[in-house]
Design an enzyme around this catalytic site. Structure first.
Site, PDB file in Angstrom:
ATOM      1  N   GLY A 137      10.061  -5.379  -8.726  1.00 50.66           N
ATOM      2  CA  GLY A 137       8.418  -5.187  -8.862  1.00 50.66           C
ATOM      3  C   GLY A 137       8.794  -4.777 -10.253  1.00 50.66           C
ATOM      4  N   ARG A 138       9.005  -3.482 -10.719  1.00 48.80           N
ATOM      5  CA  ARG A 138       9.585  -3.432 -12.169  1.00 48.80           C
ATOM      6  C   ARG A 138       9.738  -4.443 -12.954  1.00 48.80           C
ATOM      7  NH1 ARG A 138      11.180   2.727 -10.630  1.00 48.80           N
ATOM      8  NH2 ARG A 138       8.911   3.721 -10.654  1.00 48.80           N
ATOM      9  N   HIS A 141      -5.840 -11.404 -36.135  1.00 50.80           N
ATOM     10  CA  HIS A 141      -6.435 -12.687 -36.174  1.00 50.80           C
ATOM     11  C   HIS A 141      -7.872 -12.043 -36.354  1.00 50.80           C
ATOM     12  CE1 HIS A 141      -4.349 -14.255 -33.170  1.00 50.80           C
ATOM     13  NE2 HIS A 141      -5.209 -15.600 -32.484  1.00 50.80           N
ATOM     14  N   GLU A 192       3.051   0.349 -11.507  1.00 55.07           N
ATOM     15  CA  GLU A 192       4.859   0.944 -10.967  1.00 55.07           C
ATOM     16  C   GLU A 192       5.643   1.285 -11.540  1.00 55.07           C
ATOM     17  OE1 GLU A 192       5.811  -3.715  -9.653  1.00 55.07           O
ATOM     18  OE2 GLU A 192       4.213  -4.228  -9.666  1.00 55.07           O
ATOM     19  N   GLY A 193       5.145   2.273 -11.835  1.00 58.10           N
ATOM     20  CA  GLY A 193       4.949   3.541 -12.032  1.00 58.10           C
ATOM     21  C   GLY A 193       4.846   3.769 -13.745  1.00 58.10           C
ATOM     22  N   ALA A 207       0.739  -1.066  -0.630  1.00 55.61           N
ATOM     23  CA  ALA A 207      -0.028   0.223   0.208  1.00 55.61           C
ATOM     24  C   ALA A 207       1.011   0.925   0.040  1.00 55.61           C
ATOM     25  CB  ALA A 207      -1.074  -0.166   1.314  1.00 55.61           C
ATOM     26  N   PHE A 242      -5.876   1.740  -5.414  1.00 56.90           N
ATOM     27  CA  PHE A 242      -5.878   1.357  -6.693  1.00 56.90           C
ATOM     28  C   PHE A 242      -4.546   0.455  -5.948  1.00 56.90           C
ATOM     29  CE2 PHE A 242      -5.580   4.829  -8.792  1.00 56.90           C
ATOM     30  CZ  PHE A 242      -7.358   5.110  -9.733  1.00 56.90           C
ATOM     31  N   ILE A 243      -4.963  -0.374  -4.468  1.00 53.73           N
ATOM     32  CA  ILE A 243      -4.307  -1.779  -4.391  1.00 53.73           C
ATOM     33  C   ILE A 243      -4.388  -2.991  -4.253  1.00 53.73           C
ATOM     34  CG2 ILE A 243      -3.565  -2.578  -1.197  1.00 53.73           C
ATOM     35  CD1 ILE A 243      -2.651   0.732  -2.873  1.00 53.73           C
TER      36      ILE A 243
END
Length: 381
Positions: A242-243, A338, A363-364, A124, A156-157
């Site tokens: 995370g990135r 497609h 995450e940025g 958070a 937005f957690i």
């Protein structure tokens, strides 16, 4: 330079792929329609070791380093993106923050459960008025004896509606700006913690998100992660990892889209011949293959450097920027290849197209990644 994966990581790659294809893939449409991942599948991911890959065995992880983590995350991209979001938020963000910040008592209390999937975690940081500007947090933590009283809100957690454990960031001294930010571990059910309703999103159905509200929430000092004022440093270090994971996941999703597009192009016949014989289609596939290869090498390079103890902030930002922008182009072209079927919910292509859009935001944002990259360039020249 040896660019081949070591044998242990090739074995990890094949075992994760087998688990994803056999255990998770049969449920991806159900997860999309119900906007929920059954807890039994989360437990299965935990039993398979997915939550602990890339984390220290001392704290219940599986080892394999950050390169192994990225190899596994890429294979997870072969299925509904929401599956990995649960893992990424639990161990990649929440767990990493605790692992980086400590102290050992907090690590021992939470990491074994997070890295085994027995507990779901959430991270958070973002607030209604502090998304990209993560250093401008308004949530406050006021010292009261041997505890802290926290008031504020987060937005937005990921995993919030299902999480057992939350790492939250609050400012203990607003006069110091981001140097006053401190991290805490809060358990679900803590008095004063309110979890909002599950957000309705464009994509990533099955990956739950919600707002958090803190109403005079009292948190013991023993639940602090790291020292006072170290929270922003912990947050940035966590986001590097995370990135990197998000870049690896984007590579996996893009590879699956490319494989499906190539197969469809060979089987779809128009004007008496497969559409794959058309140069326009071939160039879409060639561009996708080239960009996926480049993104994969960027991810492997950054993660291998992380395993050697190098700081990878700039390289993680580059990998995240390039891989997520690449995924957007590949997903768009997959729909184009497609044709009408790519727009139909009968196929998973349209879902992947919707899911891909968020990768350039969370995450940025891509713009923030460019700021990070440019900042490092200017600092070193």
């Amino acid at each position: 330079m040896d660019l081949e994966l070591p044998e242990e990581l090739r074995l990890l790659q094949s075992s994760v792929r087998k688990f994803v294809d056999e255990t998770l893939a049969p449920h991806e449409k159900e997860v999309e329609e119900k906007d929920e991942i059954p807890r039994s599948l989360i437990a299965a991911m935990g039993e398979s070791g997915l939550f602990g890959i890339g984390h220290d065995e001392k704290w219940g992880g599986q080892g394999f380093g950050k390169l192994g983590y990225c190899v596994a995350v890429e294979q997870a991209g072969r299925v509904n993106a929401s599956f990995w979001n649960v893992v990424g938020a639990t161990s990649g963000l929440c767990g990493t923050a605790i692992e980086l910040g400590g102290p050992d008592a907090v690590r021992e209390r939470y990491l074994p459960d997070l890295f085994s999937g027995r507990k779901v975690g959430a991270y958070a940081l973002s607030e209604p008025g502090a998304g990209s500007d993560a250093g401008n947090l308004k949530t406050q933590a006021k010292r009261d004896g041997d505890a802290y009283v926290i008031d504020g809100a987060k937005t937005f957690i990921t995993n919030a509606p299902i999480a057992d454990v939350f790492v939250i960031f609050a400012n203990t001294d607003p006069s110091k700006g981001n140097k006053g930010i401190t991290a805490f571990v809060v358990e679900r059910g803590t008095k004063g913690l309110e979890i909002g309703k599950n957000d309705e999103k464009m994509g990533l159905h099955g990956s739950t998100t919600a707002q958090l509200y803190f109403h005079t929430m009292r948190v013991p000092g023993s639940q602090r992660v790291g020292d006072e004022g170290q929270g922003f440093k912990i947050a940035l270090g966590t986001l590097d990892m995370g990135r990197l994971g998000l870049a690896a996941h984007s590579v996996g999703i893009a590879q699956r889209l490319l494989d499906a597009s190539a197969q469809y192009a060979k089987s779809r016949v128009q004007f008496g011949k497969p559409i794959a014989t058309n140069q326009a289609i071939q160039w879409m596939l060639a561009d996708a293959a080239t960009e996926i290869h480049a993104a994969r090498l960027m991810v492997y390079d950054a993660s291998a450097r992380a395993d050697k103890g190098e700081r990878i902030t700039q390289r993680a930002a580059m990998a995240k920027l390039f891989a997520t922008e690449m995924l957007g182009r590949v997903a768009d072209n997959a729909v184009q290849v497609h044709g009408g079927m790519g727009y139909m919910r009968e196929l998973w292509i349209e879902r992947a197209y919707r899911d891909a859009r968020i990768t350039r935001i969370y995450e940025g944002t891509s713009e923030v990644q460019r700021m990070v990259i440019a900042g490092a360039l200017l600092e070193n020249t």
